[in-house]
Design an enzyme around this catalytic site. Structure first.
Site, short mmCIF file in Angstrom:
data_model
loop_
_atom_site.label_atom_id
_atom_site.label_comp_id
_atom_site.label_asym_id
_atom_site.label_seq_id
_atom_site.Cartn_x
_atom_site.Cartn_y
_atom_site.Cartn_z
N MET A 30 19.93 78.26 113.78
CA MET A 30 20.53 77.95 115.08
C MET A 30 21.50 79.06 115.49
SD MET A 30 20.83 73.91 115.51
CE MET A 30 22.37 73.66 114.68
N TYR A 32 24.43 82.23 115.32
CA TYR A 32 25.80 82.46 114.83
C TYR A 32 25.72 82.78 113.34
CZ TYR A 32 30.72 82.63 115.89
OH TYR A 32 31.98 83.07 116.13
N HIS A 34 25.56 84.14 109.55
CA HIS A 34 26.55 84.55 108.54
C HIS A 34 25.81 84.94 107.25
CE1 HIS A 34 25.75 80.59 106.95
NE2 HIS A 34 26.19 80.01 108.06
N HIS A 37 22.81 82.74 106.16
CA HIS A 37 21.56 83.06 106.85
C HIS A 37 21.00 84.38 106.34
CE1 HIS A 37 23.79 80.68 110.06
NE2 HIS A 37 22.70 79.97 109.92
N GLN A 152 17.45 68.40 104.49
CA GLN A 152 16.53 69.06 105.41
C GLN A 152 15.41 69.76 104.65
OE1 GLN A 152 17.64 71.43 109.07
NE2 GLN A 152 17.46 73.10 107.62
N LYS A 183 29.42 78.51 103.22
CA LYS A 183 29.41 79.18 104.54
C LYS A 183 28.66 78.31 105.53
CE LYS A 183 30.04 83.89 103.11
NZ LYS A 183 30.87 84.79 103.90
N SER A 184 29.20 78.22 106.74
CA SER A 184 28.58 77.41 107.79
C SER A 184 29.06 77.93 109.14
CB SER A 184 29.01 75.95 107.63
OG SER A 184 28.72 75.22 108.81
N SER A 185 28.15 77.90 110.13
CA SER A 185 28.56 78.29 111.48
C SER A 185 29.68 77.37 111.97
CB SER A 185 27.37 78.19 112.44
OG SER A 185 26.27 78.90 111.92
P1 AMP Z 1 21.61 76.59 110.64
O1 AMP Z 1 21.71 77.79 111.51
O2 AMP Z 1 22.93 76.03 110.23
O3 AMP Z 1 20.65 75.55 111.18
O4 AMP Z 1 20.96 77.09 109.29
C1 AMP Z 1 19.75 77.79 109.27
C2 AMP Z 1 19.27 77.93 107.84
O5 AMP Z 1 20.26 78.64 107.08
C3 AMP Z 1 19.08 76.56 107.14
O6 AMP Z 1 17.91 76.61 106.33
C4 AMP Z 1 20.32 76.43 106.32
O7 AMP Z 1 20.15 75.64 105.17
C5 AMP Z 1 20.59 77.88 105.93
N1 AMP Z 1 22.00 78.05 105.58
C6 AMP Z 1 23.07 77.74 106.34
N2 AMP Z 1 24.22 77.97 105.66
C7 AMP Z 1 23.85 78.42 104.43
C8 AMP Z 1 24.56 78.82 103.26
N3 AMP Z 1 25.89 78.79 103.20
N4 AMP Z 1 23.86 79.23 102.19
C9 AMP Z 1 22.50 79.26 102.23
N5 AMP Z 1 21.77 78.89 103.30
C10 AMP Z 1 22.43 78.47 104.38
#
Ligand code: AMP
Length: 279
Positions: A30, A32, A34, A37, A152, A183-185
């Site tokens: 989605m 943003y 880091h 990703h 997921q 780590k998270s957006s």
């Molecule tokens: P998102 O943009 O949050 O929907 O995440 C996109 C993909 O990146 C998903 O498969 C998430 O599980 C993965 N992801 C997000 N944060 C992390 C993280 N800290 N470590 C590993 N994978 C991540």
């Protein structure tokens, strides 16, 4: 690297790659982006001839009172990260391009109704639908998902098996900040005080992980220890801490492998998730 906004244009690019016998990896995100990703993109680049990163804040996976409007976006920074990592295409469609007047959704029962599904009842239908669409548009050989979103990943594996997608699903480990926060957006929502408070989640889960590695067999004891650590933090409010079988996401009494201990915790208004898996 190209930024593509139209489905037909992306299809034409992929068709050309396939004509030349090239393998294709897909990293759905989605945006943003880091380091979490980036770890998925790096892995995809190392295992495929061409890599597509989808960058789409998917409206259908947000509930009515969730953060769709405020979800952070920065396509220029995302493009720079993808380019540096060696991806070939960022697919960044508008919601209208993806859904138009669509009437079809992909629904799954049971494993979508537990853990995050309890408080986010429409979330996984949104995820399954958009990921199915991305799979049909990109027709990748492999698709990369993070264990950060452990439920997921489990749901996507089941969908691929149930709907006979000919795609290998690759799960990638959680990337953390130096102090342990996953780590998270959504970490960008946290104030300085909340950012510090959020450490209670990884701290709690680490205690639980240590217990399991030390031979603890009671799931309830592990959950209690994780919850106790998180409850010490006044800014934290637990949505859930659960211990489940990582195949069917059914609650466990006695710990057996593969085992998932997952937590969702509000830090102020921000809902964060984290987990550990013992395979
Ligand atoms: P998102 O943009 O949050 O929907 O995440 C996109 C993909 O990146 C998903 O498969 C998430 O599980 C993965 N992801 C997000 N944060 C992390 C993280 N800290 N470590 C590993 N994978 C991540």
């Amino acid at each position: 690297m190209r930024i593509i906004k139209k489905i037909d244009e992306l299809r034409a690019v992929v068709k050309d790659w396939k004509k030349n016998g090239l393998s294709v990896g897909l990293v759905p995100t989605m945006g943003y982006l880091h380091e979490g990703h980036k770890s998925l993109i790096d892995r995809a680049v190392s295992e495929n001839d061409r890599v597509v990163v989808s960058d789409f804040v998917n409206p259908t996976q947000f509930g009515p009172n969730e953060d769709l409007e405020t979800y952070p976006r920065d396509i220029n920074a995302d493009a720079a990260l993808c380019e540096a990592a060696g991806a070939d295409v960022i697919f960044n469609p508008e919601a209208e391009e993806m859904y138009r007047d669509a009437l079809t959704t992909v629904n799954m029962t049971k494993i979508t109704e537990v853990l995050c599904g309890k408080t986010r009842p429409t979330h996984f239908a949104g995820v399954c639908t958009v990921v199915s669409k991305l799979f049909n548009i990109v027709t990748p050989d492999r698709a990369y998902f993070g264990q950060k979103d452990a439920q997921q990943l489990c749901v996507i594996r089941k969908m691929v098996s149930d709907l006979n997608f000919d795609i290998e699903i690759v799960g990638c480990p959680i990337v953390r900040e130096a102090d342990g926060l996953a780590k998270s957006s959504r970490n960008t929502y946290l104030s300085r005080e909340e950012r510090q408070a959020a450490l209670c989640i990884s701290r709690g889960l680490n205690i639980g992980k240590g217990m399991v590695e030390g031979g603890e067999e009671s799931a309830a004891a592990v959950i209690e220890a994780v919850e106790n650590e998180i409850r010490r933090e006044p800014l934290a409010r637990i949505d859930y801490v659960e211990a489940v079988d990582y195949n069917d996401l059914k609650p466990l009494v006695k710990i057996q492998k593969p085992f998932l201990c997952a937590a969702a915790v509000y830090i102020g208004k921000t809902r964060l998730i984290d987990n550990f898996i013992v395979e």
